[in-house]
Write a protein that holds these residues in place. Structure first.
Motif, PDB file in Angstrom:
ATOM      1  N   PHE A 148     -23.652  23.254  23.414  1.00 25.40           N
ATOM      2  CA  PHE A 148     -24.574  22.156  23.089  1.00 25.40           C
ATOM      3  C   PHE A 148     -23.961  21.236  22.057  1.00 25.40           C
ATOM      4  O   PHE A 148     -23.961  20.017  22.198  1.00 25.40           O
ATOM      5  N   TYR A 149     -23.440  21.852  21.016  1.00 28.27           N
ATOM      6  CA  TYR A 149     -22.924  21.099  19.880  1.00 28.27           C
ATOM      7  C   TYR A 149     -21.717  20.263  20.287  1.00 28.27           C
ATOM      8  O   TYR A 149     -21.624  19.082  19.963  1.00 28.27           O
ATOM      9  N   LEU A 178     -20.805  19.321  23.300  1.00 35.61           N
ATOM     10  CA  LEU A 178     -21.099  18.351  24.352  1.00 35.61           C
ATOM     11  C   LEU A 178     -21.871  17.142  23.830  1.00 35.61           C
ATOM     12  O   LEU A 178     -21.602  16.008  24.192  1.00 35.61           O
ATOM     13  N   PHE A 179     -22.874  17.399  22.976  1.00 39.76           N
ATOM     14  CA  PHE A 179     -23.798  16.318  22.611  1.00 39.76           C
ATOM     15  C   PHE A 179     -23.580  15.762  21.208  1.00 39.76           C
ATOM     16  O   PHE A 179     -24.163  14.746  20.858  1.00 39.76           O
ATOM     17  N   VAL A 180     -22.759  16.433  20.382  1.00 32.29           N
ATOM     18  CA  VAL A 180     -22.509  15.896  19.045  1.00 32.29           C
ATOM     19  C   VAL A 180     -21.033  15.563  18.854  1.00 32.29           C
ATOM     20  O   VAL A 180     -20.672  14.420  18.582  1.00 32.29           O
ATOM     21  N   ILE A 181     -20.171  16.578  18.998  1.00 33.43           N
ATOM     22  CA  ILE A 181     -18.749  16.351  18.732  1.00 33.43           C
ATOM     23  C   ILE A 181     -18.150  15.342  19.722  1.00 33.43           C
ATOM     24  O   ILE A 181     -17.504  14.377  19.315  1.00 33.43           O
ATOM     25  N   SER A 182     -18.391  15.565  21.014  1.00 37.20           N
ATOM     26  CA  SER A 182     -17.735  14.692  21.990  1.00 37.20           C
ATOM     27  C   SER A 182     -18.186  13.228  21.857  1.00 37.20           C
ATOM     28  O   SER A 182     -17.334  12.332  21.914  1.00 37.20           O
ATOM     29  N   PRO A 183     -19.482  12.936  21.662  1.00 34.48           N
ATOM     30  CA  PRO A 183     -19.833  11.523  21.457  1.00 34.48           C
ATOM     31  C   PRO A 183     -19.133  10.886  20.253  1.00 34.48           C
ATOM     32  O   PRO A 183     -18.715   9.728  20.325  1.00 34.48           O
ATOM     33  N   PHE A 184     -18.965  11.653  19.168  1.00 33.61           N
ATOM     34  CA  PHE A 184     -18.276  11.093  17.996  1.00 33.61           C
ATOM     35  C   PHE A 184     -16.835  10.736  18.327  1.00 33.61           C
ATOM     36  O   PHE A 184     -16.359   9.651  17.988  1.00 33.61           O
ATOM     37  N   LEU A 237     -23.228   6.243  14.943  1.00 35.46           N
ATOM     38  CA  LEU A 237     -21.904   6.107  15.552  1.00 35.46           C
ATOM     39  C   LEU A 237     -21.859   6.803  16.908  1.00 35.46           C
ATOM     40  O   LEU A 237     -21.200   6.339  17.839  1.00 35.46           O
ATOM     41  N   ALA A 238     -22.555   7.918  17.042  1.00 34.98           N
ATOM     42  CA  ALA A 238     -22.486   8.699  18.274  1.00 34.98           C
ATOM     43  C   ALA A 238     -23.419   8.169  19.358  1.00 34.98           C
ATOM     44  O   ALA A 238     -23.337   8.572  20.511  1.00 34.98           O
ATOM     45  N   PRO A 258     -22.000   6.550  23.036  1.00 37.22           N
ATOM     46  CA  PRO A 258     -21.479   7.560  23.967  1.00 37.22           C
ATOM     47  C   PRO A 258     -22.515   8.626  24.329  1.00 37.22           C
ATOM     48  O   PRO A 258     -22.536   9.087  25.471  1.00 37.22           O
ATOM     49  N   LEU A 259     -23.385   8.987  23.398  1.00 39.46           N
ATOM     50  CA  LEU A 259     -24.414   9.995  23.692  1.00 39.46           C
ATOM     51  C   LEU A 259     -25.304   9.523  24.830  1.00 39.46           C
ATOM     52  O   LEU A 259     -25.663  10.291  25.727  1.00 39.46           O
ATOM     53  N   VAL A 308     -23.380  10.154  27.949  1.00 39.85           N
ATOM     54  CA  VAL A 308     -23.308  11.582  28.268  1.00 39.85           C
ATOM     55  C   VAL A 308     -24.628  12.037  28.889  1.00 39.85           C
ATOM     56  O   VAL A 308     -24.661  12.706  29.925  1.00 39.85           O
ATOM     57  N   ALA A 353     -29.289  19.789  19.490  1.00 41.82           N
ATOM     58  CA  ALA A 353     -27.873  19.590  19.168  1.00 41.82           C
ATOM     59  C   ALA A 353     -27.712  18.957  17.787  1.00 41.82           C
ATOM     60  O   ALA A 353     -26.867  19.373  17.003  1.00 41.82           O
ATOM     61  N   TYR A 354     -28.571  17.947  17.474  1.00 41.26           N
ATOM     62  CA  TYR A 354     -28.401  17.266  16.190  1.00 41.26           C
ATOM     63  C   TYR A 354     -29.036  18.022  15.031  1.00 41.26           C
ATOM     64  O   TYR A 354     -28.822  17.674  13.874  1.00 41.26           O
ATOM     65  N   LEU A 361     -28.571  21.409  14.932  1.00 43.14           N
ATOM     66  CA  LEU A 361     -27.741  22.610  14.777  1.00 43.14           C
ATOM     67  C   LEU A 361     -26.829  22.611  13.551  1.00 43.14           C
ATOM     68  O   LEU A 361     -26.737  23.634  12.880  1.00 43.14           O
TER      69      LEU A 361
END
Lengths: 313, 284
Positions: free
Chosen positions: A35-36, A38-44, B126-127, B130-131, B134, B153-154, B156
């Motif tokens: 989850f982390y 896919l939805f947090v690290i990768s968008p950044f 910033l995200a 792209p979010l 996705v 996710a945000y 966590l």
């Protein structure tokens, strides 16, 4: 296999135990990490890449080098929004932290000789601490709507009050940029002061009482005690709060978007959001990268400026 | 005049000023909220002509109008459904990850911890772009599961960070005893460690409850297609804009009151934990 199905002879085997441990670790970490990532690290990470492309939401994103940044450099509306954001970044923390510190000091150490102690909070301090924190638990969107009504030119609380004393109130959010900025600053500080009161109260409460008693014996008044005893001892918390508040001010989004009409003024995150709505995805991410850099530079500066020897007690 | 006397007198003037200021801030902090709650009982025309007025009679129909006609009931239901999923998910996944990071040594342990901790420092804005893409690729845009997943996710990074340090403080003896008795790792976690971690779970649970209930940015981005699926803050913000054309201000104020009351009650009940949780969030 779980222990209860595992035959007795292998259950206590070291290799089985290791295997069992790793199976558990992987099983427990897989979903949260997926989850982390896919939805947090990768968008950044994608954001940084897309800031160098002309992506507009479709499947194609052409690499265009620094074109987006160049466009930003020449975009007057970007500079206007950045000016507002930087003003917030500089003024909001000072305003909020000074008021927060004053209230926190009154609440923890403002009273003298109450309940037989050398130093204590003023009467009613526990009530103050609860009420001051109210805004912090509300949604920023709701705060923006409420204050939008408070600042309303014709049917707002402020101008309604001014009417009662015979003063014609200005159009707070109507068109003047300075008034708009004052309104924005008011709401940001209003919503965060309670948080800093609690934060600083906790830090001040941790200072040993005998230090205050000594200061009191030496004849130090309230102001002197604050500047020579309290402030140096909570300096680390103040610095952390300063950085945190600066980043919050730079991130101001909902309050500006909901409360201030777009023609009055914009902050940079709102400017970013509007570019995203227009489908200029590449440009919008480039603005995001600049915001990230700005908040990092700000944090570094505050850490440098506020660097003092840590006092142990 | 002796030094002590002078000290006392300047202290006196400062005292009056300080107390007045403390009380003034009580009025400033709570005033707008009380004004909203009082105005919620007044008819729209009166609100416009005299914003400062006291409610002459109680117009409860503002509340039913807000609940039914202005969709506040629907928005509240949406918020509740999303929160039921996202809060459960956040607490479960967060405590699982934190438990493993805190109590087991394995290669990459430090890296994973830093990965979560690092996520707290980046600006969400910033995200966003792209979010959005996705979510679109996974078909999760404008869906409830999609919004729940984004909330989880945000949440966590901080949840994991906070609970990791909490799990580290728990005694190891009980865990070892359970293992010797033949309990599996999973069973030890759910039946021994989670109940022991209850104070930490409550703090971070309230923190996430408030954060997710108040969320505005993520729904604005990921759940903007159908007005019926708006969450409460989003619905109120859009209501505030549309009331400029429709003019039922009474319903807007009633809606705001409905939205503010539950969080203020939760806060009043758990104020110690809320203050501790939120301030711990800043020092991160």
């Amino acid at each position: 296999m779980p222990p209860r199905f595992t035959p007795e002879r292998v259950r206590y085997d070291r290799r089985y135990r290791t295997l069992d441990k790793y199976r558990f670790i992987v099983g427990f970490l897989a979903v949260p990490l997926a989850f982390y990532a896919l939805f947090v690290i990768s968008p950044f990470l994608q954001a940084i890449y897309y800031s160098f492309t002309d992506w507009s939401g479709g499947p194609v994103a052409n690499f265009v080098g620094f074109d987006n940044y160049e466009k930003m450099w020449n975009d007057e509306r970007f500079w206007d929004s950045l000016q507002v954001s930087v003003l917030l970044l500089v003024i909001a923390p000072v305003l909020t932290l000074v008021l927060g510190m004053f209230f926190a000091y009154m609440i923890t150490s403002g009273g003298r000789h109450r309940r037989g102690r050398a130093i204590a909070g003023v009467a009613g301090s526990s009530v103050y601490k609860v009420v001051y924190f109210f805004p912090q638990v509300l949604s920023v969107a709701i705060i923006a709507v409420v204050w939008g009504r408070v600042f309303n030119t014709n049917s707002g609380l402020i101008n309604g009050g001014l009417d009662k004393v015979g003063v014609d109130g200005p159009a707070w959010l109507g068109g003047d940029e300075t008034l708009g900025l004052i309104s924005l600053l008011t709401v940001i500080s209003w919503s965060f002061i309670g948080f800093y009161v609690v934060l600083f109260s906790a830090a001040m409460g941790a200072i040993p009482k005998d230090i205050y008693e000594a200061a009191l014996l030496d004849g130090a008044g309230r102001a002197r005690t604050f500047f020579n005893v309290t402030l140096p001892l909570i300096w680390d918390t103040v610095r952390t709060g300063w950085i945190y508040m600066g980043i919050q001010a730079l991130d101001t989004f909902a309050i500006c978007l909901v409360m201030v009409p777009p023609h009055v003024l914009k902050v940079t995150p709102v400017f970013l959001y509007e570019r995203f709505r227009d489908g200029q995805y590449g440009y919008a991410t480039a603005i995001g990268v600049v915001l990230l850099l700005l908040s990092m530079v700000f944090s570094l500066i505050v850490m440098r400026v506020g660097n003092r020897d840590r006092i142990e007690y | 005049m002796s030094a002590a006397r002078r000290e006392k007198e300047t202290g006196g003037a400062l005292n009056v000023f300080s107390h007045a200021f403390l009380i003034l801030w009580v009025v400033l902090a709570a005033g707008p909220l009380i004004w909203v709650a009082l105005t919620a009982f007044r008819p729209s025309a009166e609100i416009l002509s005299d914003p400062m007025g006291w409610p002459a009679s109680f117009h409860w129909e503002n509340f039913s109008n807000a609940w039914n006609k202005a969709n506040i009931g629907q928005y509240t239901l949406n918020s509740l459904i999303i929160l039921a999923g996202s809060l459960t998910g956040t607490m479960l996944l967060g405590s699982m990850a934190a438990y493993v990071i805190a109590r087991f040594t394995f290669p990459g342990n430090r890296v994973i911890f830093m990965l979560f901790a690092g996520g707290m420092m980046f600006p969400v804005i910033l995200a966003l772009v792209p979010l959005f893409a996705v979510m679109e690729n996974f078909g999760l845009l404008d869906t409830r599961p999609g919004l729940m997943i984004a909330y989880i996710a945000y949440s966590l990074p901080f949840t994991t960070f906070f609970l990791t340090s909490f799990f580290r403080t728990l005694p190891t003896g009980v865990q070892e005893a359970a293992m010797v008795d033949g309990a599996s790792h999973t069973r030890t976690f759910f039946q021994i460690m989670l109940p022991m971690a209850k104070p930490g779970l409550v703090s971070i649970g309230i923190f996430n409850f408030l954060g997710q209930w108040n969320q505005y940015l993520l729904p604005l981005l990921l759940n903007n297609e159908d007005e019926k699926s708006y969450v409460l803050p989003q619905g109120l913000a859009s209501l505030a804009v549309s009331q400029g054309y429709r003019g039922d201000w009474g319903a807007l104020f009633a809606g705001l009151t409905i939205a503010m009351l539950p969080v203020l009650v939760v806060y009043a009940v758990f104020q110690r934990q809320v203050q501790a949780g939120l301030t711990a969030g800043a020092i991160k």
